[in-house]
Design an enzyme around this catalytic site. Sequence first.
Site, PDB file in Angstrom:
ATOM      1  N   ARG A 147       0.861  -1.182   0.000  1.00  0.00           N
ATOM      2  CA  ARG A 147       0.000   0.000   0.000  1.00  0.00           C
ATOM      3  C   ARG A 147       0.895   1.230   0.000  1.00  0.00           C
ATOM      4  O   ARG A 147       1.788   1.347   0.847  1.00  0.00           O
ATOM      5  CB  ARG A 147      -0.879  -0.008   1.252  1.00  0.00           C
ATOM      6  CG  ARG A 147      -1.921   1.084   1.254  1.00  0.00           C
ATOM      7  CD  ARG A 147      -2.598   1.225   2.607  1.00  0.00           C
ATOM      8  NE  ARG A 147      -1.780   1.980   3.541  1.00  0.00           N
ATOM      9  CZ  ARG A 147      -2.200   2.415   4.728  1.00  0.00           C
ATOM     10  NH1 ARG A 147      -3.428   2.153   5.131  1.00  0.00           N
ATOM     11  NH2 ARG A 147      -1.400   3.101   5.530  1.00  0.00           N
ATOM     12  N   TYR A 159      -2.581  11.547   6.151  1.00  0.00           N
ATOM     13  CA  TYR A 159      -2.804  10.200   6.662  1.00  0.00           C
ATOM     14  C   TYR A 159      -1.786   9.209   6.097  1.00  0.00           C
ATOM     15  O   TYR A 159      -1.561   9.179   4.890  1.00  0.00           O
ATOM     16  CB  TYR A 159      -4.219   9.686   6.311  1.00  0.00           C
ATOM     17  CG  TYR A 159      -4.293   8.185   6.488  1.00  0.00           C
ATOM     18  CD1 TYR A 159      -4.429   7.655   7.764  1.00  0.00           C
ATOM     19  CD2 TYR A 159      -4.112   7.317   5.418  1.00  0.00           C
ATOM     20  CE1 TYR A 159      -4.414   6.292   7.967  1.00  0.00           C
ATOM     21  CE2 TYR A 159      -4.093   5.949   5.603  1.00  0.00           C
ATOM     22  CZ  TYR A 159      -4.243   5.445   6.877  1.00  0.00           C
ATOM     23  OH  TYR A 159      -4.200   4.093   7.074  1.00  0.00           O
ATOM     24  N   ASP A 207      -4.961   4.001   0.003  1.00  0.00           N
ATOM     25  CA  ASP A 207      -6.055   4.260   0.947  1.00  0.00           C
ATOM     26  C   ASP A 207      -6.396   5.747   0.914  1.00  0.00           C
ATOM     27  O   ASP A 207      -5.571   6.582   1.303  1.00  0.00           O
ATOM     28  CB  ASP A 207      -5.593   3.833   2.355  1.00  0.00           C
ATOM     29  CG  ASP A 207      -6.701   3.835   3.385  1.00  0.00           C
ATOM     30  OD1 ASP A 207      -7.773   4.411   3.109  1.00  0.00           O
ATOM     31  OD2 ASP A 207      -6.494   3.253   4.467  1.00  0.00           O
ATOM     32  N   HIS A 209      -8.812   7.053   2.615  1.00  0.00           N
ATOM     33  CA  HIS A 209      -9.245   7.359   3.988  1.00  0.00           C
ATOM     34  C   HIS A 209     -10.483   8.251   4.060  1.00  0.00           C
ATOM     35  O   HIS A 209     -10.501   9.265   4.775  1.00  0.00           O
ATOM     36  CB  HIS A 209      -8.082   7.930   4.806  1.00  0.00           C
ATOM     37  CG  HIS A 209      -7.856   7.177   6.072  1.00  0.00           C
ATOM     38  ND1 HIS A 209      -8.011   7.733   7.309  1.00  0.00           N
ATOM     39  CD2 HIS A 209      -7.518   5.885   6.288  1.00  0.00           C
ATOM     40  CE1 HIS A 209      -7.757   6.825   8.239  1.00  0.00           C
ATOM     41  NE2 HIS A 209      -7.466   5.696   7.638  1.00  0.00           N
ATOM     42  N   GLU A 233      -8.883   2.197  -1.653  1.00  0.00           N
ATOM     43  CA  GLU A 233      -9.583   1.896  -0.396  1.00  0.00           C
ATOM     44  C   GLU A 233     -10.307   3.118   0.159  1.00  0.00           C
ATOM     45  O   GLU A 233      -9.773   4.234   0.100  1.00  0.00           O
ATOM     46  CB  GLU A 233      -8.526   1.405   0.600  1.00  0.00           C
ATOM     47  CG  GLU A 233      -9.028   1.175   2.005  1.00  0.00           C
ATOM     48  CD  GLU A 233      -7.911   0.643   2.902  1.00  0.00           C
ATOM     49  OE1 GLU A 233      -6.936   0.063   2.365  1.00  0.00           O
ATOM     50  OE2 GLU A 233      -8.011   0.811   4.126  1.00  0.00           O
ATOM     51  N   GLU A 259     -13.575  -0.772   6.814  1.00  0.00           N
ATOM     52  CA  GLU A 259     -12.893  -0.926   8.103  1.00  0.00           C
ATOM     53  C   GLU A 259     -13.617  -0.237   9.251  1.00  0.00           C
ATOM     54  O   GLU A 259     -13.399  -0.588  10.403  1.00  0.00           O
ATOM     55  CB  GLU A 259     -11.439  -0.452   8.005  1.00  0.00           C
ATOM     56  CG  GLU A 259     -11.307   1.028   7.771  1.00  0.00           C
ATOM     57  CD  GLU A 259      -9.860   1.475   7.615  1.00  0.00           C
ATOM     58  OE1 GLU A 259      -9.142   0.854   6.819  1.00  0.00           O
ATOM     59  OE2 GLU A 259      -9.464   2.427   8.296  1.00  0.00           O
ATOM     60  N   ARG A 280     -13.696  -5.066   3.955  1.00  0.00           N
ATOM     61  CA  ARG A 280     -12.470  -4.736   4.683  1.00  0.00           C
ATOM     62  C   ARG A 280     -12.595  -4.787   6.209  1.00  0.00           C
ATOM     63  O   ARG A 280     -11.755  -4.231   6.917  1.00  0.00           O
ATOM     64  CB  ARG A 280     -12.094  -3.287   4.319  1.00  0.00           C
ATOM     65  CG  ARG A 280     -11.471  -3.115   2.985  1.00  0.00           C
ATOM     66  CD  ARG A 280      -9.972  -3.245   3.046  1.00  0.00           C
ATOM     67  NE  ARG A 280      -9.376  -2.299   3.960  1.00  0.00           N
ATOM     68  CZ  ARG A 280      -8.374  -2.591   4.785  1.00  0.00           C
ATOM     69  NH1 ARG A 280      -7.871  -3.805   4.837  1.00  0.00           N
ATOM     70  NH2 ARG A 280      -7.872  -1.656   5.575  1.00  0.00           N
ATOM     71  N   GLU A 336      -4.289  -7.423   5.295  1.00  0.00           N
ATOM     72  CA  GLU A 336      -3.398  -6.317   5.689  1.00  0.00           C
ATOM     73  C   GLU A 336      -2.578  -6.775   6.891  1.00  0.00           C
ATOM     74  O   GLU A 336      -3.118  -7.347   7.830  1.00  0.00           O
ATOM     75  CB  GLU A 336      -4.241  -5.089   6.066  1.00  0.00           C
ATOM     76  CG  GLU A 336      -3.407  -3.884   6.463  1.00  0.00           C
ATOM     77  CD  GLU A 336      -4.282  -2.690   6.874  1.00  0.00           C
ATOM     78  OE1 GLU A 336      -5.407  -2.912   7.353  1.00  0.00           O
ATOM     79  OE2 GLU A 336      -3.832  -1.552   6.705  1.00  0.00           O
ATOM     80  N   TRP A 399     -11.143  12.129   8.473  1.00  0.00           N
ATOM     81  CA  TRP A 399      -9.746  11.701   8.623  1.00  0.00           C
ATOM     82  C   TRP A 399      -9.556  10.327   8.055  1.00  0.00           C
ATOM     83  O   TRP A 399     -10.383   9.518   7.984  1.00  0.00           O
ATOM     84  CB  TRP A 399      -9.311  11.678  10.088  1.00  0.00           C
ATOM     85  CG  TRP A 399      -7.859  11.269  10.175  1.00  0.00           C
ATOM     86  CD1 TRP A 399      -6.769  11.991   9.773  1.00  0.00           C
ATOM     87  CD2 TRP A 399      -7.359  10.001  10.647  1.00  0.00           C
ATOM     88  NE1 TRP A 399      -5.626  11.272   9.978  1.00  0.00           N
ATOM     89  CE2 TRP A 399      -5.953  10.049  10.497  1.00  0.00           C
ATOM     90  CE3 TRP A 399      -7.946   8.856  11.147  1.00  0.00           C
ATOM     91  CZ2 TRP A 399      -5.121   8.990  10.863  1.00  0.00           C
ATOM     92  CZ3 TRP A 399      -7.136   7.808  11.509  1.00  0.00           C
ATOM     93  CH2 TRP A 399      -5.740   7.854  11.375  1.00  0.00           C
TER      94      TRP A 399
HETATM   95  C1  GCO Z   1      -5.849   0.872   7.457  1.00  0.00           C
HETATM   96  C2  GCO Z   1      -6.534   1.900   8.273  1.00  0.00           C
HETATM   97  C3  GCO Z   1      -5.846   2.287   9.543  1.00  0.00           C
HETATM   98  C4  GCO Z   1      -6.799   3.114  10.414  1.00  0.00           C
HETATM   99  C5  GCO Z   1      -6.608   2.827  11.858  1.00  0.00           C
HETATM  100  C6  GCO Z   1      -7.541   3.605  12.751  1.00  0.00           C
HETATM  101  O1  GCO Z   1      -6.167   0.794   6.293  1.00  0.00           O
HETATM  102  O2  GCO Z   1      -5.067   0.117   8.026  1.00  0.00           O
HETATM  103  O3  GCO Z   1      -6.960   2.971   7.494  1.00  0.00           O
HETATM  104  O4  GCO Z   1      -4.641   2.926   9.322  1.00  0.00           O
HETATM  105  O5  GCO Z   1      -6.620   4.460  10.157  1.00  0.00           O
HETATM  106  O6  GCO Z   1      -6.790   1.455  12.049  1.00  0.00           O
HETATM  107  O7  GCO Z   1      -7.454   3.135  14.056  1.00  0.00           O
HETATM  108 MG    MG Z   2      -7.718   1.974   5.680  1.00  0.00          MG
END
Ligand code: GCO
Ligand code: MG
Length: 399
Positions: A147, A159, A207, A209, A233, A259, A280, A336, A399
């Site tokens: 990634r 991020y 990602d 985010h 993602e 996630e 995810r 992951e 975020w």
């Molecule tokens: C990922 C996620 C993490 C989250 C984190 C928040 O793809 O692994 O985006 O980086 O930001 O788990 O607690």
């Molecule tokens: Mg993520």
Amino acid sequence: MKIVDARVVVTSPGRNFVTLRIETDEGVTGLGDATLNGRELAVVAYLRDHVAPLLVGTDPHRIEDTWQYLYRGAYWRRGPVTMAAIAAVDVALWDIKAKVAGLPLYQLLGGASRERVRTYGHASGRDLPELFDAVRARLAEGYPAIRIQTGVPGLKLVYGVRSGALSARSVGPAVEDWDTAAYLRHLPAVCEAVRNEFGPDLPLLHDAHHRLTPSQAARLGKDLEPYDLFWLEDCTPAENQEGLRLVRRHTTTPLAIGEVFNSVFDYQTLVTEQLIDYVRSSVTHFGGVSPLRRLFDFAALYQIKSAVHGPEDISPVGMAAAIHLDLAVHNFGIQEYAGHTEATGAVFPHAYTFTDGYLHPGEEPGLGVELDEEAAAAYPYEPAYLPVNRLQDGTVHDW
Ligand code: GCO
Ligand code: MG
């Protein structure tokens, strides 16, 4: 067999982890991960004050009934705190059942569907040279897929791009800054540069985010098509399931999402309308092995694959549960794997292995993870927040 105790252990060997230990009258114990990054103590209270008293005296083998009792019996359904708590119970009960059977958990989930579990690792850099170095480091560690996250010119903190200020241990939330237009202009060139440097074969992920609107995500997906991403993602905020229709209509870049989801209902539109390619969720935030297995079976009807969330804030207990599932389900996609600190490994000795970029859960009965409570006690809870994100005029952004 009866449950005689259910205790919550909080430890912070590098970051906070919340673990449930269920003990039985026959001496068999089970572990479950209940870590909810940045809101850990809410789950501790939920488990300690509201769930543990309900478990004592019950039969640990009745996993499905206990799950339904905690889910439906609370009346207040879903939500990350509730589902992390229920997940810990579910996983601890699977751990007990598999230990009693004398089998590694994956055997109770149908046995191995593959020899080993493919992973992806994280590479990030403020600029291209830093990113290339990070990719090379992950390749040297054996990761078969990577990634890539990058800084954006004009932005201080983004991020996934490592920086001291992003530490989970900052006193208050760190503040990152964001400019979607600058990001959309910059990212395609980064993906092109990484492709040119590392060739066409390396599976690359990114990602976003949750930061884009559906039309921004659609444009990004289109712009990234020449670089053949493994997936894009969390391109839009996950709550807006309908938004993915627009994204999907405009791009063939594979999409992964989920996630922050904690229930199969969060996926209903996404799965039945085939708006995504990978689900995810983590075991820890989705209510455990039982519901995640159901989600994977549901997703399989639509040729959607698994991709369990595995950042550092999932404890080795939650990671082990994921690896058992990964090995067993037919529609496994990728796992992951960010790894953990050495101190975390010492607190949670585990049977799972990471070799040449692939995980295996090992052959210990149960999950194959222990909690060394003496070692854990040396790392007391430390208040920590995730970062927050503001646009350049100060408006709070996703975020
Ligand atoms: C990922 C996620 C993490 C989250 C984190 C928040 O793809 O692994 O985006 O980086 O930001 O788990 O607690
Ligand atoms: Mg993520």
